[in-house]
Motif scaffolding. Structure first.
Motif, PDB file in Angstrom:
ATOM      1  N   GLY A  76     -71.358  88.088  -9.128  1.00  0.00           N
ATOM      2  CA  GLY A  76     -70.289  87.788 -10.057  1.00  0.00           C
ATOM      3  C   GLY A  76     -69.629  86.450  -9.839  1.00  0.00           C
ATOM      4  N   VAL A  77     -68.828  86.053 -10.841  1.00  0.00           N
ATOM      5  CA  VAL A  77     -68.137  84.764 -10.822  1.00  0.00           C
ATOM      6  C   VAL A  77     -66.643  84.935 -10.576  1.00  0.00           C
ATOM      7  CG1 VAL A  77     -69.835  83.679 -12.329  1.00  0.00           C
ATOM      8  CG2 VAL A  77     -67.847  84.818 -13.343  1.00  0.00           C
ATOM      9  N   GLY A  78     -66.181  86.187 -10.452  1.00  0.00           N
ATOM     10  CA  GLY A  78     -64.754  86.433 -10.233  1.00  0.00           C
ATOM     11  C   GLY A  78     -63.979  86.497 -11.540  1.00  0.00           C
ATOM     12  N   THR A  79     -62.824  87.157 -11.496  1.00  0.00           N
ATOM     13  CA  THR A  79     -61.970  87.284 -12.679  1.00  0.00           C
ATOM     14  C   THR A  79     -61.566  85.900 -13.192  1.00  0.00           C
ATOM     15  OG1 THR A  79     -61.096  89.370 -11.819  1.00  0.00           O
ATOM     16  CG2 THR A  79     -59.844  88.292 -13.561  1.00  0.00           C
ATOM     17  N   SER A 100     -61.302  99.265 -24.377  1.00  0.00           N
ATOM     18  CA  SER A 100     -61.950  98.583 -23.266  1.00  0.00           C
ATOM     19  C   SER A 100     -61.873  97.079 -23.406  1.00  0.00           C
ATOM     20  CB  SER A 100     -63.411  99.030 -23.168  1.00  0.00           C
ATOM     21  OG  SER A 100     -63.494 100.423 -22.921  1.00  0.00           O
ATOM     22  N   ALA A 101     -62.011  96.565 -24.636  1.00  0.00           N
ATOM     23  CA  ALA A 101     -61.907  95.124 -24.847  1.00  0.00           C
ATOM     24  C   ALA A 101     -60.524  94.623 -24.439  1.00  0.00           C
ATOM     25  CB  ALA A 101     -62.188  94.786 -26.310  1.00  0.00           C
ATOM     26  N   VAL A 102     -59.481  95.372 -24.787  1.00  0.00           N
ATOM     27  CA  VAL A 102     -58.120  94.958 -24.436  1.00  0.00           C
ATOM     28  C   VAL A 102     -57.915  95.011 -22.921  1.00  0.00           C
ATOM     29  CG1 VAL A 102     -55.667  95.495 -24.708  1.00  0.00           C
ATOM     30  CG2 VAL A 102     -57.206  95.633 -26.681  1.00  0.00           C
ATOM     31  N   LEU A 103     -58.411  96.061 -22.273  1.00  0.00           N
ATOM     32  CA  LEU A 103     -58.271  96.154 -20.822  1.00  0.00           C
ATOM     33  C   LEU A 103     -59.027  95.034 -20.115  1.00  0.00           C
ATOM     34  CD1 LEU A 103     -58.596 100.011 -20.289  1.00  0.00           C
ATOM     35  CD2 LEU A 103     -56.524  98.623 -20.000  1.00  0.00           C
ATOM     36  N   LEU A 104     -60.233  94.723 -20.581  1.00  0.00           N
ATOM     37  CA  LEU A 104     -61.005  93.644 -19.958  1.00  0.00           C
ATOM     38  C   LEU A 104     -60.310  92.302 -20.155  1.00  0.00           C
ATOM     39  CD1 LEU A 104     -64.609  94.789 -20.917  1.00  0.00           C
ATOM     40  CD2 LEU A 104     -63.607  94.784 -18.626  1.00  0.00           C
ATOM     41  N   ALA A 105     -59.718  92.095 -21.323  1.00  0.00           N
ATOM     42  CA  ALA A 105     -58.950  90.864 -21.540  1.00  0.00           C
ATOM     43  C   ALA A 105     -57.747  90.814 -20.599  1.00  0.00           C
ATOM     44  CB  ALA A 105     -58.498  90.780 -22.996  1.00  0.00           C
ATOM     45  N   GLY A 106     -57.119  91.962 -20.371  1.00  0.00           N
ATOM     46  CA  GLY A 106     -55.954  92.024 -19.505  1.00  0.00           C
ATOM     47  C   GLY A 106     -56.234  91.676 -18.060  1.00  0.00           C
ATOM     48  N   LEU A 107     -57.507  91.702 -17.655  1.00  0.00           N
ATOM     49  CA  LEU A 107     -57.840  91.376 -16.267  1.00  0.00           C
ATOM     50  C   LEU A 107     -57.396  89.971 -15.886  1.00  0.00           C
ATOM     51  CD1 LEU A 107     -61.419  92.897 -15.828  1.00  0.00           C
ATOM     52  CD2 LEU A 107     -59.355  93.554 -14.567  1.00  0.00           C
ATOM     53  N   ASN A 108     -57.505  89.028 -16.831  1.00  0.00           N
ATOM     54  CA  ASN A 108     -57.167  87.641 -16.479  1.00  0.00           C
ATOM     55  C   ASN A 108     -55.834  87.196 -17.076  1.00  0.00           C
ATOM     56  OD1 ASN A 108     -57.950  85.310 -14.998  1.00  0.00           O
ATOM     57  ND2 ASN A 108     -58.441  84.254 -16.919  1.00  0.00           N
ATOM     58  N   ALA A 109     -55.009  88.176 -17.459  1.00  0.00           N
ATOM     59  CA  ALA A 109     -53.657  87.855 -17.927  1.00  0.00           C
ATOM     60  C   ALA A 109     -52.658  88.231 -16.838  1.00  0.00           C
ATOM     61  CB  ALA A 109     -53.357  88.625 -19.207  1.00  0.00           C
ATOM     62  N   PRO A 110     -51.626  87.424 -16.639  1.00  0.00           N
ATOM     63  CA  PRO A 110     -50.631  87.763 -15.620  1.00  0.00           C
ATOM     64  C   PRO A 110     -49.816  88.987 -16.044  1.00  0.00           C
ATOM     65  CG  PRO A 110     -49.866  85.924 -16.932  1.00  0.00           C
ATOM     66  CD  PRO A 110     -51.275  86.200 -17.385  1.00  0.00           C
ATOM     67  N   GLY A 111     -49.245  89.673 -15.069  1.00  0.00           N
ATOM     68  CA  GLY A 111     -48.396  90.808 -15.395  1.00  0.00           C
ATOM     69  C   GLY A 111     -49.187  92.037 -15.778  1.00  0.00           C
ATOM     70  N   GLN A 112     -48.569  92.908 -16.561  1.00  0.00           N
ATOM     71  CA  GLN A 112     -49.179  94.196 -16.884  1.00  0.00           C
ATOM     72  C   GLN A 112     -49.566  94.273 -18.360  1.00  0.00           C
ATOM     73  OE1 GLN A 112     -46.237  97.051 -15.418  1.00  0.00           O
ATOM     74  NE2 GLN A 112     -47.494  97.351 -13.585  1.00  0.00           N
ATOM     75  N   THR A 113     -50.804  94.643 -18.600  1.00  0.00           N
ATOM     76  CA  THR A 113     -51.289  94.924 -19.946  1.00  0.00           C
ATOM     77  C   THR A 113     -51.291  96.439 -20.131  1.00  0.00           C
ATOM     78  OG1 THR A 113     -52.601  92.913 -20.244  1.00  0.00           O
ATOM     79  CG2 THR A 113     -53.336  94.866 -21.430  1.00  0.00           C
ATOM     80  N   VAL A 114     -50.736  96.885 -21.253  1.00  0.00           N
ATOM     81  CA  VAL A 114     -50.596  98.316 -21.520  1.00  0.00           C
ATOM     82  C   VAL A 114     -51.351  98.659 -22.802  1.00  0.00           C
ATOM     83  CG1 VAL A 114     -48.974 100.212 -21.948  1.00  0.00           C
ATOM     84  CG2 VAL A 114     -48.326  98.324 -20.415  1.00  0.00           C
ATOM     85  N   VAL A 115     -52.209  99.676 -22.718  1.00  0.00           N
ATOM     86  CA  VAL A 115     -52.927 100.183 -23.886  1.00  0.00           C
ATOM     87  C   VAL A 115     -52.482 101.622 -24.125  1.00  0.00           C
ATOM     88  CG1 VAL A 115     -55.166 100.699 -24.909  1.00  0.00           C
ATOM     89  CG2 VAL A 115     -54.918  98.708 -23.425  1.00  0.00           C
ATOM     90  N   THR A 137     -51.969 101.462 -17.972  1.00  0.00           N
ATOM     91  CA  THR A 137     -51.329 100.227 -17.519  1.00  0.00           C
ATOM     92  C   THR A 137     -52.209  99.539 -16.491  1.00  0.00           C
ATOM     93  OG1 THR A 137     -49.132 101.206 -17.876  1.00  0.00           O
ATOM     94  CG2 THR A 137     -49.257  99.237 -16.475  1.00  0.00           C
ATOM     95  N   LEU A 138     -52.552  98.287 -16.760  1.00  0.00           N
ATOM     96  CA  LEU A 138     -53.414  97.490 -15.885  1.00  0.00           C
ATOM     97  C   LEU A 138     -52.643  96.284 -15.370  1.00  0.00           C
ATOM     98  CD1 LEU A 138     -56.327  96.701 -14.819  1.00  0.00           C
ATOM     99  CD2 LEU A 138     -56.521  95.351 -16.931  1.00  0.00           C
ATOM    100  N   THR A 139     -52.656  96.080 -14.062  1.00  0.00           N
ATOM    101  CA  THR A 139     -52.052  94.884 -13.469  1.00  0.00           C
ATOM    102  C   THR A 139     -53.093  93.771 -13.454  1.00  0.00           C
ATOM    103  OG1 THR A 139     -50.568  96.211 -12.104  1.00  0.00           O
ATOM    104  CG2 THR A 139     -50.940  93.928 -11.426  1.00  0.00           C
ATOM    105  N   GLY A 140     -52.752  92.645 -14.065  1.00  0.00           N
ATOM    106  CA  GLY A 140     -53.715  91.572 -14.255  1.00  0.00           C
ATOM    107  C   GLY A 140     -53.970  90.735 -13.015  1.00  0.00           C
ATOM    108  N   GLN A 141     -55.036  89.944 -13.112  1.00  0.00           N
ATOM    109  CA  GLN A 141     -55.470  88.968 -12.121  1.00  0.00           C
ATOM    110  C   GLN A 141     -55.747  89.573 -10.736  1.00  0.00           C
ATOM    111  OE1 GLN A 141     -52.317  85.999 -12.641  1.00  0.00           O
ATOM    112  NE2 GLN A 141     -53.647  84.899 -14.077  1.00  0.00           N
ATOM    113  N   PRO A 142     -56.473  90.715 -10.716  1.00  0.00           N
ATOM    114  CA  PRO A 142     -56.912  91.250  -9.428  1.00  0.00           C
ATOM    115  C   PRO A 142     -58.163  90.506  -8.966  1.00  0.00           C
ATOM    116  CG  PRO A 142     -57.800  92.607 -11.160  1.00  0.00           C
ATOM    117  CD  PRO A 142     -56.966  91.531 -11.839  1.00  0.00           C
TER     118      PRO A 142
END
Length: 449
Positions: free
Chosen positions: A82-85, A179-194, A227-232
């Protein structure tokens, strides 16, 4: 079989009892996600049991185009460096996702919060499917999409340079959109909620946790708040892909249709968000036993032993639809052999799959002598009993693998042969379908006249 190019007509005829072991391929949903999350992790992810159908192979090509090192090590065995988040590189060429709505929508999500631009296309079927249901929520992160009228492919997506986290309520039950929203949330700061109004398949949530993401799920009846915490920093994994319950549906239903059959279907994923068909079949009177229950790759699994059974029509509740959305075509074929009507409600999502599956099944069943009733969100099949399906028609697959396989299963028990105009799309999800059904004793033949 190839999902592209020259049509491949195929005919199914009334068959002797189906006997033996049906080794179905790896789960398509899990396979897509394993490649995508492996590409976003740090280190080498090893995957066994990967589905090697065209849909998943197109996702593997897309991950390479975005900078990951993806290599086949052996049958079903793959490695992903992989290339990382947030590490995707801009691709040199257009990304062709073939027939896969899951692939293109999840890949768009995964790249939507990286400052790169990619153009996506697909086959004739995929180019008809709506992408606005994904690009609209991705725009909330800051991504920009430019496509054909109606948001259809080919489509160019430019990821957000400075993504923001979002809270998004999914308007229709769709694991792809979630899933598309959660995957996008991986590289967003803070918390993404679906927010889901009703649960859909949860492979993405399970796998995100497995790769080390911080993710929580709150359930309030059918409503789910994720709830997903971004930038892991996602950590590479070793994954065993369970066998696909959507593919298992075909030998299972074929065995129930053909008198005298007994088939073992081993290693099938029984995730509760995917098992609605098996619940429905048991309600219809199907003789199915679940043996050797276990867990593989974080998913519940069992071996299914299926024997031909007299079936009775049932009403499938709309709240079950999301857990069996891909199985309604083959259930419709099976319902033709049941006594009395089978009523399927809450199925309007079928109208925006690889084809309008409600219309495709209704027209094909009518051609085979079965009475159906069709509404925007409902399909009723009036079963004629185990010996009462006339068959004798040529039906259109509409470039849809599940329509093709469903009518071939119907033909195995019909009084007269059933011909599918083009079985080539089957290769997108179940390349071994023809050989597997034939190995059980099913009478399938390729027919060019």
């Amino acid at each position: 079989m190839s999902g592209h190019g020259t049509p491949l007509p195929m005919t199914a005829r009334k068959s002797p009892p189906l006997k033996g072991v049906a080794e179905v391929p790896g789960d398509k949903s899990v396979s897509h996600r394993a490649l995508i999350l492996g590409a976003l992790a740090v280190g080498e992810t090893r995957v066994t049991g990967l589905l090697e159908g065209e849909d998943v192979l197109d996702t593997a090509k897309a991950m390479r185009a975005l900078g990951a090192d993806v290599a086949r090590q052996g049958p079903g065995e793959w490695s992903v460096h992989g290339v990382g988040t947030g590490g995707f590189a801009e691709p040199d060429n257009v990304i062709d996702c073939g027939n896969s709505g899951t692939g293109v929508r999840l890949i768009m999500g995964a790249m939507a919060t990286s400052p790169i631009t990619a153009t996506f296309t697909g086959d004739a079927s995929l180019r008809k499917r709506p992408m606005g249901r994904v690009t609209d929520p991705l725009a909330l992160f800051g991504a920009e999409a430019r496509g054909r009228k109606g948001g259809r492919l080919p489509l160019t997506l430019t990821g957000a340079a400075d993504p923001v986290p979002v809270t998004y309520e999914v308007p229709v039950p769709s694991a792809q959109v979630k899933s598309a929203v959660l995957l996008a949330g991986l590289n967003a700061p803070g918390q993404t909620v679906v927010i889901e109004r009703e649960a859909t398949r949860d492979h993405t949530e399970r796998m995100l946790r497995g790769f080390g993401a911080e993710l929580s799920v709150e359930e309030d009846g059918p409503r789910r708040v994720i709830t997903l915490t971004g930038q892991p920093e996602l950590v590479a994994q070793t994954l065993a892909v369970p066998r696909d319950p959507s593919s298992a549906a075909f030998p299972v239903c074929a065995a129930l249709i053909v008198p005298g059959s007994e088939v073992l279907v081993p290693g099938i994923g029984l995730n509760a968000t995917r098992a609605g068909l098996f619940t429905t079949l048991l309600e219809m009177g199907a003789d199915i036993t679940f043996e050797n229950r276990r867990e593989e790759g974080g998913e519940p699994v069992a071996d299914l032993r299926v024997r031909h059974s007299p079936l009775t029509g049932v009403e499938v509740p709309p709240e079950r639809a999301a857990s069996m959305i891909d199985e309604f075509p083959v259930l419709s074929a099976l319902a033709a052999f049941a006594e009395g009507p089978t009523v399927m409600r809450g199925v309007k999502e079928l109208r925006v799959k690889e084809s309008d599956r409600i219309d495709a099944m209704a027209r094909g069943l009518e051609a085979c002598g079965i009475t159906v009733e069709e509404e925007e969100d409902m399909l009723t099949v009036h079963g004629r009993g185990p010996d009462g399906v006339p068959g004798g028609a040529t039906v259109a697959s509409h470039l849809d693998h599940r329509i093709a396989m469903s009518f071939l299963c119907l033909g195995l028990g019909a009084q007269s042969p059933v011909r599918v105009d083009d079985a080539s799309p089957i290769a997108t999800s179940f390349p071994a379908f023809e050989a597997l059904i034939g190995g059980l004793g099913g009478a399938l033949s390729r027919s060019n006249s």
